[in-house]
Design a protein around this motif. Sequence first.
Motif, mmCIF file in Angstrom:
data_model
loop_
_atom_site.group_PDB
_atom_site.id
_atom_site.type_symbol
_atom_site.label_atom_id
_atom_site.label_comp_id
_atom_site.label_asym_id
_atom_site.label_seq_id
_atom_site.Cartn_x
_atom_site.Cartn_y
_atom_site.Cartn_z
ATOM 1 N N HIS A 24 58.383 97.961 109.700
ATOM 2 C CA HIS A 24 59.303 98.329 110.778
ATOM 3 C C HIS A 24 60.759 98.292 110.333
ATOM 4 O O HIS A 24 61.612 98.863 111.012
ATOM 5 C CB HIS A 24 59.127 97.380 111.962
ATOM 6 N N SER A 39 54.722 104.326 111.225
ATOM 7 C CA SER A 39 55.116 104.908 112.516
ATOM 8 C C SER A 39 53.975 105.657 113.189
ATOM 9 O O SER A 39 53.949 105.784 114.421
ATOM 10 C CB SER A 39 56.315 105.838 112.329
ATOM 11 N N HIS A 98 52.373 103.957 116.032
ATOM 12 C CA HIS A 98 53.193 103.719 117.222
ATOM 13 C C HIS A 98 53.539 104.980 117.996
ATOM 14 O O HIS A 98 54.216 104.891 119.020
ATOM 15 C CB HIS A 98 54.488 103.005 116.811
ATOM 16 N N TYR A 100 48.733 103.579 125.932
ATOM 17 C CA TYR A 100 48.317 102.335 125.265
ATOM 18 C C TYR A 100 46.930 101.989 125.743
ATOM 19 O O TYR A 100 46.721 101.604 126.897
ATOM 20 C CB TYR A 100 49.291 101.199 125.587
ATOM 21 N N HIS A 109 54.253 97.385 120.777
ATOM 22 C CA HIS A 109 54.181 98.845 120.858
ATOM 23 C C HIS A 109 55.251 99.446 121.767
ATOM 24 O O HIS A 109 55.246 100.645 122.010
ATOM 25 C CB HIS A 109 52.793 99.284 121.342
ATOM 26 N N GLN A 144 59.034 100.655 123.144
ATOM 27 C CA GLN A 144 60.295 101.192 122.631
ATOM 28 C C GLN A 144 61.487 100.682 123.441
ATOM 29 O O GLN A 144 62.620 101.081 123.189
ATOM 30 C CB GLN A 144 60.270 102.719 122.606
ATOM 31 N N VAL A 157 57.688 105.728 120.336
ATOM 32 C CA VAL A 157 58.766 105.542 119.366
ATOM 33 C C VAL A 157 60.016 106.252 119.862
ATOM 34 O O VAL A 157 59.944 107.182 120.668
ATOM 35 C CB VAL A 157 58.367 106.084 117.972
#
Length: 414
Positions: free
Chosen positions: A99, A109, A112, A117, A189, A191, A227
């Motif tokens: 990360h 990435s 993610h 989810y 997970h 953002q 993301v």
Amino acid sequence: MDLILYAVPFFFLLIALELLADRWRGRRSYSLADAINSLSTGVLSTTTGLVTKGLGLLTYAFAWQHLALLALPAERAWVWLLAFFGYDFCYYWLHRLGHERNVLWAAHSVHHQSEEYNLSTALRQTSTGFIFAWLFYLPLALLGVPPLVFATVAALNLLYQFWVHTRHVPKLGWLEWVLVTPSNHRVHHAQNPLYMDRNYGGVFIVWDRLFGSFQEEDEREPVIFGVTTPLRSWNPVWANLQFYAQLWADARRTRRWRDKLRLWFMPTGWRPADVAARYPMGKPDLGQFSLFHVPLGARQQAYVVAQFAVHVALGSYLLAFGASMPLAGLLLGCAWMGWGLFVLGTALEARPQAMRLELLRLGLNVPMVALAAPWGLLPASAWAWPALLVYSVASLGGLAWQRGAGLRLGAAAR
């Protein structure tokens, strides 16, 4: 024994149970395109891993054989416990730096990118992580952990991480202090600025608490998954290439050679000053966040699901028998899988060229099957041609079925 191969049926069973839980609780944590995209990246990862994972295993075995400081006995229980805890510690640092550094984030990435989810997100894995991941596990080889023990605890660590990718399990009391739980991993997970780049452990959350990277899930701050540079695509091949392409574009645009080289190893998000000025990249407003969506007709969706099931079947075949195949046959199988999943991605995105690509894919099955037996992909070709004929006729029938309803693959661009 390949633990992941035996776990595959249980993965799909648990996904089905989660879908039922969604329905029972009146929730919606799945969309068809997102789930297929996540599963496609997983299928692509396991397929290509049959070729690439040898790099890490061979390097580990070499270091263990020639550089190990101790000779740890594989038959002792304490060695397995040491390896299990040690693997998760090494995983923590691989995951954290995944990360925190551009080139490592380019690989990680992929996991993610989903804006949903659910348990299918757990199977969303990179196909390029092998490039650097092996470096982080060499300390276990130097310590003397035997390769068989290492490979087994690695599989167990990965299997544990499957169940934490769900919204249906609340906080689990005191376990939140010790283990990675669904609540802890939902944070990972996210953002949201509050949650971003936290909770890196695979099995144990104690590493995050020790090294200052822990963040508790806060009911006042609902998690927004995904993301900050959205993928905006359902294509598993592009999912693996997106951030590499961004880094390459920045390296090509910057005027300083020093920046062209160091860009790859700088903190995630760092860009050369001249490139950032000429090509600014804004971050999305989470207050206006909406899920990526491309409308598809019911018959299009049914066709994609059927074709994806074929790819899952072949992927399972490769996973079961890939170790006994010659390299040429394995590469052929990987190429067929990658190309097919790429074409399915264009269909999910309703790309204008999707129909042409699908017809080309079906046409290429003929030379693929002709090469399959000589190159070791199939044990014998007696049944291959009849199976190809049935599959091709059924696929063409499916395409005609869509057209008959006025639903062309790729009728509208994104």
